[in-house]
Design a protein around this motif. Sequence first.
Motif, PDB file in Angstrom:
ATOM      1  N   MET A 155       0.887  -1.247  -0.129  1.00  0.00           N
ATOM      2  CA  MET A 155      -0.166  -0.067  -0.114  1.00  0.00           C
ATOM      3  C   MET A 155       0.796   1.121  -0.159  1.00  0.00           C
ATOM      4  O   MET A 155       0.706   2.215  -0.638  1.00  0.00           O
ATOM      5  CB  MET A 155      -0.913  -0.038   1.266  1.00  0.00           C
ATOM      6  N   LEU A 156       1.980   1.186   0.747  1.00  0.00           N
ATOM      7  CA  LEU A 156       2.867   2.316   0.822  1.00  0.00           C
ATOM      8  C   LEU A 156       3.547   2.736  -0.373  1.00  0.00           C
ATOM      9  O   LEU A 156       3.578   3.673  -0.975  1.00  0.00           O
ATOM     10  CB  LEU A 156       3.980   2.147   2.019  1.00  0.00           C
ATOM     11  N   LEU A 157       3.862   1.487  -1.278  1.00  0.00           N
ATOM     12  CA  LEU A 157       4.561   1.629  -2.395  1.00  0.00           C
ATOM     13  C   LEU A 157       3.638   2.230  -3.352  1.00  0.00           C
ATOM     14  O   LEU A 157       3.989   3.045  -4.285  1.00  0.00           O
ATOM     15  CB  LEU A 157       4.990   0.079  -3.120  1.00  0.00           C
ATOM     16  N   LEU A 158       2.099   1.533  -3.401  1.00  0.00           N
ATOM     17  CA  LEU A 158       1.314   2.352  -4.332  1.00  0.00           C
ATOM     18  C   LEU A 158       1.119   3.853  -4.149  1.00  0.00           C
ATOM     19  O   LEU A 158       0.973   4.677  -5.044  1.00  0.00           O
ATOM     20  CB  LEU A 158       0.012   1.609  -4.294  1.00  0.00           C
ATOM     21  N   HIS A 159       0.889   4.219  -2.694  1.00  0.00           N
ATOM     22  CA  HIS A 159       0.684   5.448  -2.491  1.00  0.00           C
ATOM     23  C   HIS A 159       1.845   6.501  -2.673  1.00  0.00           C
ATOM     24  O   HIS A 159       1.476   7.360  -3.486  1.00  0.00           O
ATOM     25  CB  HIS A 159       0.496   5.636  -0.842  1.00  0.00           C
ATOM     26  N   PHE A 160       3.134   6.223  -2.455  1.00  0.00           N
ATOM     27  CA  PHE A 160       4.240   6.989  -2.914  1.00  0.00           C
ATOM     28  C   PHE A 160       4.671   6.930  -4.287  1.00  0.00           C
ATOM     29  O   PHE A 160       5.388   8.063  -4.452  1.00  0.00           O
ATOM     30  CB  PHE A 160       5.549   6.628  -1.921  1.00  0.00           C
ATOM     31  N   ASN A 161       3.848   6.248  -4.863  1.00  0.00           N
ATOM     32  CA  ASN A 161       4.179   6.235  -6.474  1.00  0.00           C
ATOM     33  C   ASN A 161       2.959   6.679  -7.285  1.00  0.00           C
ATOM     34  O   ASN A 161       2.731   6.545  -8.393  1.00  0.00           O
ATOM     35  CB  ASN A 161       4.695   4.826  -7.067  1.00  0.00           C
ATOM     36  N   ASP A 162       1.909   7.364  -6.383  1.00  0.00           N
ATOM     37  CA  ASP A 162       0.882   7.760  -7.132  1.00  0.00           C
ATOM     38  C   ASP A 162       0.111   6.532  -8.014  1.00  0.00           C
ATOM     39  O   ASP A 162      -0.752   7.232  -9.039  1.00  0.00           O
ATOM     40  CB  ASP A 162       0.937   9.179  -8.085  1.00  0.00           C
ATOM     41  N   LEU A 163      -0.007   5.508  -7.661  1.00  0.00           N
ATOM     42  CA  LEU A 163      -0.563   4.273  -8.066  1.00  0.00           C
ATOM     43  C   LEU A 163      -1.756   3.582  -7.400  1.00  0.00           C
ATOM     44  O   LEU A 163      -2.207   2.795  -7.532  1.00  0.00           O
ATOM     45  CB  LEU A 163       0.595   3.038  -8.298  1.00  0.00           C
ATOM     46  N   MET A 164      -2.264   4.606  -6.236  1.00  0.00           N
ATOM     47  CA  MET A 164      -3.348   4.085  -5.519  1.00  0.00           C
ATOM     48  C   MET A 164      -4.657   4.544  -6.060  1.00  0.00           C
ATOM     49  O   MET A 164      -4.962   5.809  -5.908  1.00  0.00           O
ATOM     50  CB  MET A 164      -3.451   4.667  -4.026  1.00  0.00           C
ATOM     51  N   PRO A 165      -5.366   3.924  -6.580  1.00  0.00           N
ATOM     52  CA  PRO A 165      -6.932   4.424  -7.333  1.00  0.00           C
ATOM     53  C   PRO A 165      -7.665   4.607  -5.981  1.00  0.00           C
ATOM     54  O   PRO A 165      -7.481   4.481  -4.952  1.00  0.00           O
ATOM     55  CB  PRO A 165      -7.343   3.247  -8.114  1.00  0.00           C
ATOM     56  N   PRO A 166      -9.042   5.422  -6.539  1.00  0.00           N
ATOM     57  CA  PRO A 166     -10.024   5.681  -5.461  1.00  0.00           C
ATOM     58  C   PRO A 166     -10.474   4.297  -5.137  1.00  0.00           C
ATOM     59  O   PRO A 166     -10.631   3.156  -6.021  1.00  0.00           O
ATOM     60  CB  PRO A 166     -10.932   6.581  -6.481  1.00  0.00           C
ATOM     61  N   VAL A 167     -11.088   4.211  -4.010  1.00  0.00           N
ATOM     62  CA  VAL A 167     -11.506   2.888  -3.610  1.00  0.00           C
ATOM     63  C   VAL A 167     -12.907   2.522  -4.132  1.00  0.00           C
ATOM     64  O   VAL A 167     -13.344   1.368  -4.138  1.00  0.00           O
ATOM     65  CB  VAL A 167     -12.149   3.408  -2.107  1.00  0.00           C
ATOM     66  N   THR A 168     -13.599   3.390  -5.174  1.00  0.00           N
ATOM     67  CA  THR A 168     -14.554   3.090  -6.004  1.00  0.00           C
ATOM     68  C   THR A 168     -14.188   2.387  -7.084  1.00  0.00           C
ATOM     69  O   THR A 168     -15.055   2.054  -8.070  1.00  0.00           O
ATOM     70  CB  THR A 168     -15.598   4.297  -6.302  1.00  0.00           C
ATOM     71  N   ASP A 169     -13.007   2.605  -7.552  1.00  0.00           N
ATOM     72  CA  ASP A 169     -12.388   1.859  -8.772  1.00  0.00           C
ATOM     73  C   ASP A 169     -12.094   0.285  -8.715  1.00  0.00           C
ATOM     74  O   ASP A 169     -11.551  -0.200  -7.671  1.00  0.00           O
ATOM     75  CB  ASP A 169     -11.116   2.637  -9.280  1.00  0.00           C
ATOM     76  N   SER A 170     -12.444  -0.476  -9.856  1.00  0.00           N
ATOM     77  CA  SER A 170     -12.026  -1.622  -9.623  1.00  0.00           C
ATOM     78  C   SER A 170     -10.690  -2.103  -9.318  1.00  0.00           C
ATOM     79  O   SER A 170     -10.263  -3.067  -8.938  1.00  0.00           O
ATOM     80  CB  SER A 170     -12.674  -2.802 -10.679  1.00  0.00           C
ATOM     81  N   THR A 171      -9.597  -1.199  -9.995  1.00  0.00           N
ATOM     82  CA  THR A 171      -8.329  -1.350  -9.955  1.00  0.00           C
ATOM     83  C   THR A 171      -7.787  -1.403  -8.507  1.00  0.00           C
ATOM     84  O   THR A 171      -6.908  -1.990  -8.145  1.00  0.00           O
ATOM     85  CB  THR A 171      -7.518  -0.471 -10.742  1.00  0.00           C
ATOM     86  N   PHE A 172      -8.629  -0.428  -7.668  1.00  0.00           N
ATOM     87  CA  PHE A 172      -8.199  -0.569  -6.175  1.00  0.00           C
ATOM     88  C   PHE A 172      -8.211  -1.820  -5.541  1.00  0.00           C
ATOM     89  O   PHE A 172      -7.476  -2.546  -4.745  1.00  0.00           O
ATOM     90  CB  PHE A 172      -9.211   0.543  -5.436  1.00  0.00           C
ATOM     91  N   TRP A 173      -9.354  -2.306  -5.711  1.00  0.00           N
ATOM     92  CA  TRP A 173      -9.856  -3.883  -4.910  1.00  0.00           C
ATOM     93  C   TRP A 173      -8.807  -4.960  -5.832  1.00  0.00           C
ATOM     94  O   TRP A 173      -8.397  -5.753  -4.898  1.00  0.00           O
ATOM     95  CB  TRP A 173     -11.082  -4.214  -5.474  1.00  0.00           C
ATOM     96  N   PHE A 174      -8.711  -4.723  -6.946  1.00  0.00           N
ATOM     97  CA  PHE A 174      -7.547  -5.710  -7.402  1.00  0.00           C
ATOM     98  C   PHE A 174      -6.056  -5.598  -6.915  1.00  0.00           C
ATOM     99  O   PHE A 174      -5.619  -6.633  -6.409  1.00  0.00           O
ATOM    100  CB  PHE A 174      -7.396  -5.612  -8.816  1.00  0.00           C
ATOM    101  N   LEU A 175      -5.706  -4.451  -6.797  1.00  0.00           N
ATOM    102  CA  LEU A 175      -4.299  -4.005  -6.050  1.00  0.00           C
ATOM    103  C   LEU A 175      -4.244  -4.706  -4.698  1.00  0.00           C
ATOM    104  O   LEU A 175      -3.323  -5.018  -4.161  1.00  0.00           O
ATOM    105  CB  LEU A 175      -3.845  -2.748  -6.389  1.00  0.00           C
ATOM    106  N   MET A 176      -5.575  -4.446  -4.068  1.00  0.00           N
ATOM    107  CA  MET A 176      -5.695  -4.725  -2.706  1.00  0.00           C
ATOM    108  C   MET A 176      -5.640  -6.455  -2.572  1.00  0.00           C
ATOM    109  O   MET A 176      -5.178  -7.116  -1.621  1.00  0.00           O
ATOM    110  CB  MET A 176      -6.914  -4.602  -1.995  1.00  0.00           C
ATOM    111  N   GLN A 177      -6.113  -7.291  -3.737  1.00  0.00           N
ATOM    112  CA  GLN A 177      -6.188  -8.548  -3.843  1.00  0.00           C
ATOM    113  C   GLN A 177      -4.588  -8.951  -3.964  1.00  0.00           C
ATOM    114  O   GLN A 177      -4.183 -10.099  -3.365  1.00  0.00           O
ATOM    115  CB  GLN A 177      -6.722  -9.075  -4.792  1.00  0.00           C
ATOM    116  N   MET A 178      -3.932  -8.086  -4.730  1.00  0.00           N
ATOM    117  CA  MET A 178      -2.379  -8.507  -4.977  1.00  0.00           C
ATOM    118  C   MET A 178      -1.638  -8.357  -3.481  1.00  0.00           C
ATOM    119  O   MET A 178      -0.708  -9.021  -3.159  1.00  0.00           O
ATOM    120  CB  MET A 178      -1.733  -7.759  -6.120  1.00  0.00           C
ATOM    121  N   GLY A 179      -2.067  -7.338  -2.731  1.00  0.00           N
ATOM    122  CA  GLY A 179      -1.489  -6.907  -1.677  1.00  0.00           C
ATOM    123  C   GLY A 179      -1.731  -7.998  -0.508  1.00  0.00           C
ATOM    124  O   GLY A 179      -0.784  -8.594   0.130  1.00  0.00           O
ATOM    125  N   VAL A 180      -2.924  -8.800  -0.494  1.00  0.00           N
ATOM    126  CA  VAL A 180      -3.103  -9.960   0.417  1.00  0.00           C
ATOM    127  C   VAL A 180      -2.075 -11.038   0.083  1.00  0.00           C
ATOM    128  O   VAL A 180      -1.609 -11.921   0.844  1.00  0.00           O
ATOM    129  CB  VAL A 180      -4.505 -10.291   0.195  1.00  0.00           C
TER     130      VAL A 180
END
Length: 229
Positions: free
Chosen positions: A180-205
Amino acid sequence: MTMQSAVPDWLTPVAWTYITLSLLSAAVIAFDIYLLRRRHLSVATELVWITSALYLGPFAVAAYLRKGRANPTSTTVAAGGVAEPAGTAVAVLPGGGASAVAHLVAVPLVVAVGWTIAGLAMWPMILVIAVLAVVMLAVYERVASREPRTGRTRGISMGSALAAAFITVAAFDIGMVGWMLLLHFNDLMPPVTDSTFWFLMQMGVILGLLTGYPAVSWLLRRNQSVVVA
């Protein structure tokens, strides 16, 4: 999370495809357990297998058919008290499931109440996810440790279950929070309403599974954790 995201457009169809496959995989496992009556020794264990599909997608179905459905009586620890590698690989699933469910609860909750720390919703999300994951994982360990298959005469105490859950979640968070920090500090954290946010959280798990593996292996050797069946 309101920052502008630099996530590429091509990730959106990938995210929708993987999320759809994950939901279908969870449905397949639930169908096999509840409609085909391939029940496990506890509902807690059944939920671990179902929730594993929320982040592993079709890979969870493969693991379930090999370790959950086809071989439900596998032991937790090898002779001499040393956890088998395959056993450890399955034993990380409760932590992954707890993290996945905690995300589904914590993210909408934090957004709904507008809670931020240092101007970011990410920090309270991390905090709430960790607390929920520890509680759910501790309850699972307490319930699962009392099953006959574990070979224990009595289950581990709630205090021991909480300690094991805390250690596991802390190890998981090295991967999950680091992602999550890597995504945040590289401006790669999508809005929570975006499907990509949940996909990236799946990858984080999934990354959390990798960093949590050594801790779970250590807990298994101490007989402070159990493998789902």
